[in-house]
Design a protein around this motif. Structure first.
Motif, short mmCIF file in Angstrom:
data_model
loop_
_atom_site.label_atom_id
_atom_site.label_comp_id
_atom_site.label_asym_id
_atom_site.label_seq_id
_atom_site.Cartn_x
_atom_site.Cartn_y
_atom_site.Cartn_z
N ASP A 162 -148.63 19.79 75.58
CA ASP A 162 -147.33 20.32 75.16
C ASP A 162 -146.84 21.39 76.13
OD1 ASP A 162 -147.38 18.65 73.00
OD2 ASP A 162 -147.88 20.21 71.53
N GLY A 163 -147.73 22.24 76.59
CA GLY A 163 -147.38 23.27 77.55
C GLY A 163 -146.97 22.68 78.88
N VAL A 164 -147.64 21.61 79.29
CA VAL A 164 -147.29 20.93 80.55
C VAL A 164 -145.88 20.36 80.44
CG1 VAL A 164 -147.90 19.04 82.11
CG2 VAL A 164 -149.70 20.46 81.13
N ALA A 165 -145.54 19.80 79.28
CA ALA A 165 -144.19 19.27 79.06
C ALA A 165 -143.15 20.39 79.15
CB ALA A 165 -144.10 18.56 77.72
N VAL A 166 -143.48 21.57 78.63
CA VAL A 166 -142.58 22.71 78.73
C VAL A 166 -142.35 23.07 80.20
CG1 VAL A 166 -142.41 25.21 78.31
CG2 VAL A 166 -143.06 23.68 76.45
N LEU A 167 -143.42 23.09 80.98
CA LEU A 167 -143.28 23.41 82.42
C LEU A 167 -142.39 22.40 83.13
CD1 LEU A 167 -146.81 24.62 83.58
CD2 LEU A 167 -144.69 25.92 83.47
N ARG A 168 -142.54 21.11 82.80
CA ARG A 168 -141.68 20.08 83.42
C ARG A 168 -140.22 20.30 83.02
NH1 ARG A 168 -146.20 16.46 82.48
NH2 ARG A 168 -145.25 15.81 80.54
N GLY A 169 -139.98 20.69 81.77
CA GLY A 169 -138.61 21.00 81.34
C GLY A 169 -138.04 22.20 82.08
N LEU A 170 -138.87 23.22 82.27
CA LEU A 170 -138.43 24.40 83.02
C LEU A 170 -138.14 24.05 84.47
CD1 LEU A 170 -140.77 27.14 81.55
CD2 LEU A 170 -138.27 27.12 81.49
N ARG A 171 -138.94 23.17 85.05
CA ARG A 171 -138.69 22.71 86.43
C ARG A 171 -137.29 22.10 86.53
NH1 ARG A 171 -142.85 18.51 88.39
NH2 ARG A 171 -141.88 17.25 86.78
N GLY A 172 -136.94 21.24 85.58
CA GLY A 172 -135.62 20.62 85.60
C GLY A 172 -134.51 21.63 85.41
N LEU A 173 -134.72 22.60 84.54
CA LEU A 173 -133.71 23.63 84.30
C LEU A 173 -133.49 24.48 85.56
CD1 LEU A 173 -131.80 25.24 82.48
CD2 LEU A 173 -133.79 26.59 81.76
N ILE A 174 -134.58 24.91 86.18
CA ILE A 174 -134.45 25.75 87.38
C ILE A 174 -133.74 24.97 88.49
CG2 ILE A 174 -135.72 26.95 89.20
CD1 ILE A 174 -137.95 27.37 86.99
N ARG A 175 -134.13 23.72 88.70
CA ARG A 175 -133.46 22.90 89.72
C ARG A 175 -131.98 22.73 89.40
NH1 ARG A 175 -137.30 17.87 91.50
NH2 ARG A 175 -138.68 19.08 92.85
N GLY A 176 -131.67 22.51 88.13
CA GLY A 176 -130.27 22.34 87.74
C GLY A 176 -129.45 23.59 88.00
N LEU A 177 -130.00 24.74 87.64
CA LEU A 177 -129.28 25.99 87.88
C LEU A 177 -129.15 26.27 89.37
CD1 LEU A 177 -130.88 28.17 85.05
CD2 LEU A 177 -128.58 27.14 85.08
N ALA A 178 -130.18 25.92 90.14
CA ALA A 178 -130.12 26.11 91.60
C ALA A 178 -129.11 25.15 92.23
CB ALA A 178 -131.51 25.93 92.21
N LEU A 179 -128.98 23.94 91.67
CA LEU A 179 -127.93 23.01 92.15
C LEU A 179 -126.55 23.59 91.87
CD1 LEU A 179 -129.21 19.47 91.14
CD2 LEU A 179 -128.59 20.23 93.44
N ARG A 180 -126.38 24.17 90.69
CA ARG A 180 -125.11 24.80 90.34
C ARG A 180 -124.78 25.90 91.34
NH1 ARG A 180 -124.88 26.93 84.49
NH2 ARG A 180 -124.68 24.73 84.03
N ASN A 181 -125.79 26.66 91.77
CA ASN A 181 -125.58 27.70 92.77
C ASN A 181 -125.17 27.11 94.12
OD1 ASN A 181 -126.19 29.73 90.99
ND2 ASN A 181 -128.25 30.07 91.76
N ASN A 182 -125.40 25.80 94.30
CA ASN A 182 -125.05 25.13 95.55
C ASN A 182 -123.81 24.25 95.38
OD1 ASN A 182 -125.27 24.48 98.23
ND2 ASN A 182 -127.30 23.57 98.09
N GLY A 183 -123.04 24.49 94.33
CA GLY A 183 -121.77 23.80 94.16
C GLY A 183 -121.84 22.44 93.51
N ILE A 184 -122.95 22.07 92.95
CA ILE A 184 -123.10 20.77 92.28
C ILE A 184 -123.30 21.04 90.79
CG2 ILE A 184 -124.53 18.71 92.04
CD1 ILE A 184 -125.21 19.02 95.02
N GLU A 185 -122.48 20.43 89.96
CA GLU A 185 -122.60 20.63 88.51
C GLU A 185 -123.62 19.63 87.96
OE1 GLU A 185 -122.29 22.86 85.45
OE2 GLU A 185 -121.11 23.29 87.23
#
Length: 189
Positions: free
Chosen positions: A56-79
């Motif tokens: 369950d904790g590993v799944a949380v980390l994978r979800g956080l990975r996606g969130l961080i990448r998504g927010l970093a994409l937003r910082n690069n002009g991609i929604e």
């Protein structure tokens, strides 16, 4: 027992980048509990403790990975589509105020959940800083590597110009010049 955010040399942005860049190409360092342990040990935390990483904790980390990448994409002009991060709302954290205030996993003892709690705390602190827009994900669709944009005017778009940047520029060049061969232009004059 050491907590993930307390190891020297692993600041907020470094932890976020380390979590975000755990999957690239065929490699996924958050595939299972064993790979999480190996990844964490590889960051310099080896021997710090022997807590297990539960699924369950590993799944949380994978979800956080996606969130961080998504927010970093937003910082690069991609929604990005951040709908997959909605499941992170169920992550149970508690505020610890003894010493420096921090967030901890509600049920401590799971390495992956503890890393996840430290990552959430790092994300909250990092996004509140003026330098947050410099945390970006590569625009390369097959890359998405997260990096710190150190350019003077915050204009860096790719993880490396030599790889992703050149590939993107070549695609743009080919698209622009498609159908305009020198022979076709001469015959029409």
């Amino acid at each position: 027992m050491a907590h993930p955010h307390s190891w020297p040399g692993l600041g907020d942005e470094e932890l976020l980048i380390a979590v975000a860049n755990t999957a690239h190409g065929e490699r996924d360092e958050l595939a299972d509990a064993g790979s999480v342990r190996a990844w964490w040990d590889g960051l310099g935390a080896a021997g710090a403790d022997d807590r297990p990483a539960e699924p369950d904790g590993v799944a949380v980390l994978r979800g956080l990975r996606g969130l961080i990448r998504g927010l970093a994409l937003r910082n690069n002009g991609i929604e990005p589509d951040l709908s997959a991060a909605a499941g992170l709302g169920a992550v149970a954290l508690r505020l610890e105020v003894s010493g420096a205030p921090s967030l901890r996993a509600d049920v401590p003892g799971d390495l992956a959940r503890d890393i996840g709690a430290a990552t959430v705390a790092a994300l909250l602190r990092a996004t509140a800083r003026p330098g947050w827009p410099r945390v970006k994900a590569c625009r390369g669709e097959d890359c998405r590597w997260v990096f710190i944009d150190g350019s003077r005017n915050t204009s860096r778009r790719w993880c490396a110009m030599a790889n992703c940047g050149n590939r993107a520029k070549m695609v743009t060049f080919r698209d622009r010049h498609r159908g305009t061969s020198p022979r076709a232009t001469r015959s029409s004059s």
